[in-house]
Scaffold this active site. Structure first.
Site, PDB file in Angstrom:
ATOM      1  N   CYS A   1       0.869  -0.874  -0.072  1.00  0.00           N
ATOM      2  CA  CYS A   1       0.123  -0.208   0.156  1.00  0.00           C
ATOM      3  C   CYS A   1       1.038   1.634   0.110  1.00  0.00           C
ATOM      4  O   CYS A   1       0.810   2.242  -1.011  1.00  0.00           O
ATOM      5  CB  CYS A   1      -1.087   0.070   1.098  1.00  0.00           C
ATOM      6  SG  CYS A   1      -1.619  -1.638   1.592  1.00  0.00           S
TER       7      CYS A   1
ATOM      8  N   CYS B   1      -2.334   3.434   3.177  1.00  0.00           N
ATOM      9  CA  CYS B   1      -2.976   1.876   3.588  1.00  0.00           C
ATOM     10  C   CYS B   1      -3.684   3.354   4.685  1.00  0.00           C
ATOM     11  O   CYS B   1      -3.659   4.272   5.061  1.00  0.00           O
ATOM     12  CB  CYS B   1      -2.106   1.244   4.441  1.00  0.00           C
ATOM     13  SG  CYS B   1      -3.311  -0.251   5.102  1.00  0.00           S
TER      14      CYS B   1
ATOM     15  N   GLU C   1     -11.578  -5.082  11.979  1.00  0.00           N
ATOM     16  CA  GLU C   1     -11.855  -6.000  10.920  1.00  0.00           C
ATOM     17  C   GLU C   1     -12.243  -6.704  10.815  1.00  0.00           C
ATOM     18  O   GLU C   1     -11.763  -7.855  10.581  1.00  0.00           O
ATOM     19  CB  GLU C   1     -11.502  -4.396   9.839  1.00  0.00           C
ATOM     20  CG  GLU C   1     -11.341  -3.498   9.635  1.00  0.00           C
ATOM     21  CD  GLU C   1     -10.528  -2.996   8.623  1.00  0.00           C
ATOM     22  OE1 GLU C   1      -9.959  -3.847   7.459  1.00  0.00           O
ATOM     23  OE2 GLU C   1     -10.816  -1.349   8.808  1.00  0.00           O
TER      24      GLU C   1
ATOM     25  N   SER D   1     -14.009  -4.638   7.142  1.00  0.00           N
ATOM     26  CA  SER D   1     -12.868  -3.700   5.990  1.00  0.00           C
ATOM     27  C   SER D   1     -14.004  -3.200   5.196  1.00  0.00           C
ATOM     28  O   SER D   1     -15.025  -3.365   4.511  1.00  0.00           O
ATOM     29  CB  SER D   1     -11.779  -4.985   4.694  1.00  0.00           C
ATOM     30  OG  SER D   1     -11.534  -4.815   4.122  1.00  0.00           O
TER      31      SER D   1
END
Length: 557
Positions: free
Chosen positions: A48, A121, A443, A469
């Site tokens: 990311c 990210c 998440e 997520s």
């Protein structure tokens, strides 16, 4: 210009400071210019943020050419995707606070005149924005960019497909060989997760709220144009310093409303609710979870993006970028056109010259929305008096009543799903995973993807005081507040209790008599802390409710 940095760099008594700075290459001339901090979230642990080191070079060059002096520094980043389903995932939301704290500390200590934050990210984006709002010095946020999609059997795929393939494999619907093929193909290079998941949702928010220059965030991370975008931020930040344009001039209630509209229109992540509530707290702008519902009700869903839609984030760039979404919102009257942006333009001015790709269908026309209302719904009721959030993008049903299958950890629920113990009609309850209980509000993409992969997404619901997520899809309700760890109603659920989720009525209820619920809650015993020292324990001591953004500063106005 009245420069903060002169406190450190100018005057005879500052000779020791200048001596240190000259040791690393700065000159007297450099130190007379505005000093701009480059807050870089580069890290070598995930794709990311992996290319941000190179982009920082372009930002620094742009700052120098615009008449400033760049000073780069780093902060931390946690990969949601890599840590998902493990104890490590508990650190993700906590990292948002650490990122904000660390940027704030370095900027206060070195008295920068402005900041350019390079982010990617999920938590690096809101963490940087929170820091800028605390500091209230001129600041620019540049999103490093999305990853490009992978290809498998002639179709674009993202990390979402890998998570769902794990569920399909566990159910015997996919071979080990095909799972490996998808694993190997999904992530072809650097960049953040490739759908309208949390990173790309927040990248959209940053442009629409005005902290990122219009048109730069949707460019993929490995596209050569990203270097020009980074260079451009040097000019933008110097102009902001010269004009004394500060984050709290930009992030007003009007701008936050615009950002919520962009989440609704793009089918964005439920995490945006947490982060925008946090922005409001830092900016000292009144905002409640109920305000999201009002704005989502009147904003149409326009972007046909994964996880529920057809296209990837890279396709937004091909369609003309985030400015196309912004222009739709402007043309439809869904935004406040007078909101200010970091370039000095108003929102209205920033969307006047949008270049939309002819014939694109990634972002629908106003007269052809995917849905007439946005992708997020706030649910309240006996199970969530302070609120909860469900993403309705792609849902084919609006109500479910079913028996609770109760799990006190994500791991226990995942084991039950993979073992085939969850049946059609069940409502999976995962609790003690909230901001305090987790801690860190994990998440649940592993569990939700396993449910989808096993073919249960049309018949099973999931309820949690954790979060999801941006890649999660299905009948999944998160952010249940109050959470179990503080004695919220979710702590009182027993196996087999009936739970009703009614999206049309905006309700989530535990279907037991009120007197029985009160009796159960009265017998609640606070669980022992899972961490008794270090950053996790500090977070538990300070964090507020998910309904307030799960912040550790300004939990209420």
């Amino acid at each position: 210009m009245k420069l903060n940095s002169y406190t450190i760099t100018q005057g005879k008594d500052r000779a020791p400071a200048r001596s240190f700075l000259k040791a690393i290459g700065f000159t007297d001339e450099d130190l007379k210019k505005p000093v701009i901090g480059i807050a870089n979230t580069w890290i070598g642990t995930m794709p990311c943020n992996f290319h941000l080191r190179e982009l920082a070079v372009d930002v620094a060059r742009g700052i120098r050419e615009a008449g400033g002096t760049p000073m780069e520094f780093n902060t931390v980043a946690i990969s949601d995707g890599i840590t998902m389903g493990t104890e490590g995932m508990k650190t993700s939301l906590i990292s948002r606070e650490v990122i904000a704290d660390s940027i704030e500390l370095v900027a206060r200590g070195h008295m920068f005149d402005g900041i350019v934050a390079l982010v990617a990210c999920d938590k690096t984006i809101p963490g940087a924005a929170m820091a800028l709002l605390r500091l209230n010095i001129p600041g620019v946020i540049l999103y490093g960019g999305t990853i490009l999609p992978g290809r498998h059997k002639g179709k674009d795929i993202t990390i979402q497909n890998v998570f769902e393939a794990v569920g399909a494999n566990a159910a015997g619907k996919m071979t080990d060989a095909e799972l490996l093929e998808i694993e190997n193909a999904a992530c072809p290079g650097a960049g953040a997760c490739g759908g309208q998941y949390t990173a790309n949702t927040m990248a959209t928010v940053m442009e629409v709220i005005g902290l990122s220059p219009s048109g730069l965030n949707a460019i993929p991370q490995l596209d050569a144009r990203k270097h020009d975008a980074a260079h451009q931020c040097g000019q933008v930040i110097l102009n902001a310093v010269k004009n004394n344009l500060r984050p709290r001039d930009i992030v007003t209630r009007h701008a936050i409303d615009n950002a919520i509209a962009s989440v609704a229109a793009s089918g964005g992540s439920t995490n945006a609710v947490l982060h925008l509530l946090a922005f409001a707290r830092e900016a000292e702008v009144p905002l409640t979870i109920d305000d999201f519902q009002e704005l989502c009700n009147k904003t149409p869903l326009l972007a046909d993006l994964m996880p529920a839609g057809k296209y990837t984030a890279a396709d937004v760039d091909k369609a003309g970028g985030i400015p196309v979404i912004a222009r739709r919102l402007y043309d439809g009257g869904f935004v406040h056109s007078d909101a200010m942006t970091i370039t000095g333009q108003t929102f209205a001015q920033s969307v006047q010259n949008v270049k939309e790709t002819p014939g694109q269908d990634v972002i629908r026309q106003l007269d052809n929305p995917i849905k007439k209302s946005g992708g997020l719904v706030i649910l309240k009721g006996s199970l969530a008096p302070e609120g909860s959030v469900i993403k309705v993008t792609g849902l084919n049903r609006s109500k479910q009543t079913g028996p609770a299958r109760v799990f006190d950890t994500e791991e226990a629920a995942m084991h039950a799903v993979q073992a085939g113990e969850i049946k059609a009609g069940d409502v999976v309850v995962i609790r003690y995973e909230g901001p305090r209980g987790g801690p860190g509000m994990r998440e649940m993409l592993g569990v939700t993807s396993a449910i989808v992969g096993q073919g249960l997404s049309e018949s099973v619901a999931l309820v949690t005081d954790g979060r999801f997520s941006g890649a999660t899809r299905g009948f999944m309700v998160g952010h249940i507040a109050p959470e179990a760890a503080v004695g919220g109603p979710i702590s009182a659920i027993k196996e087999g209790d009936m739970i009703t989720i009614d999206i049309d009525k905006r309700q989530i209820t535990l279907d037991i008599p009120d007197a029985e619920l009160e009796l159960r809650m009265a017998s609640f015993k606070k669980p022992a802390p899972k961490y008794t020292s270090g950053v996790m324990a500090k977070y538990v001591a300070l964090v507020g409710s998910a309904s307030d953004g799960a912040v550790t500063s300004r939990p209420s106005l």
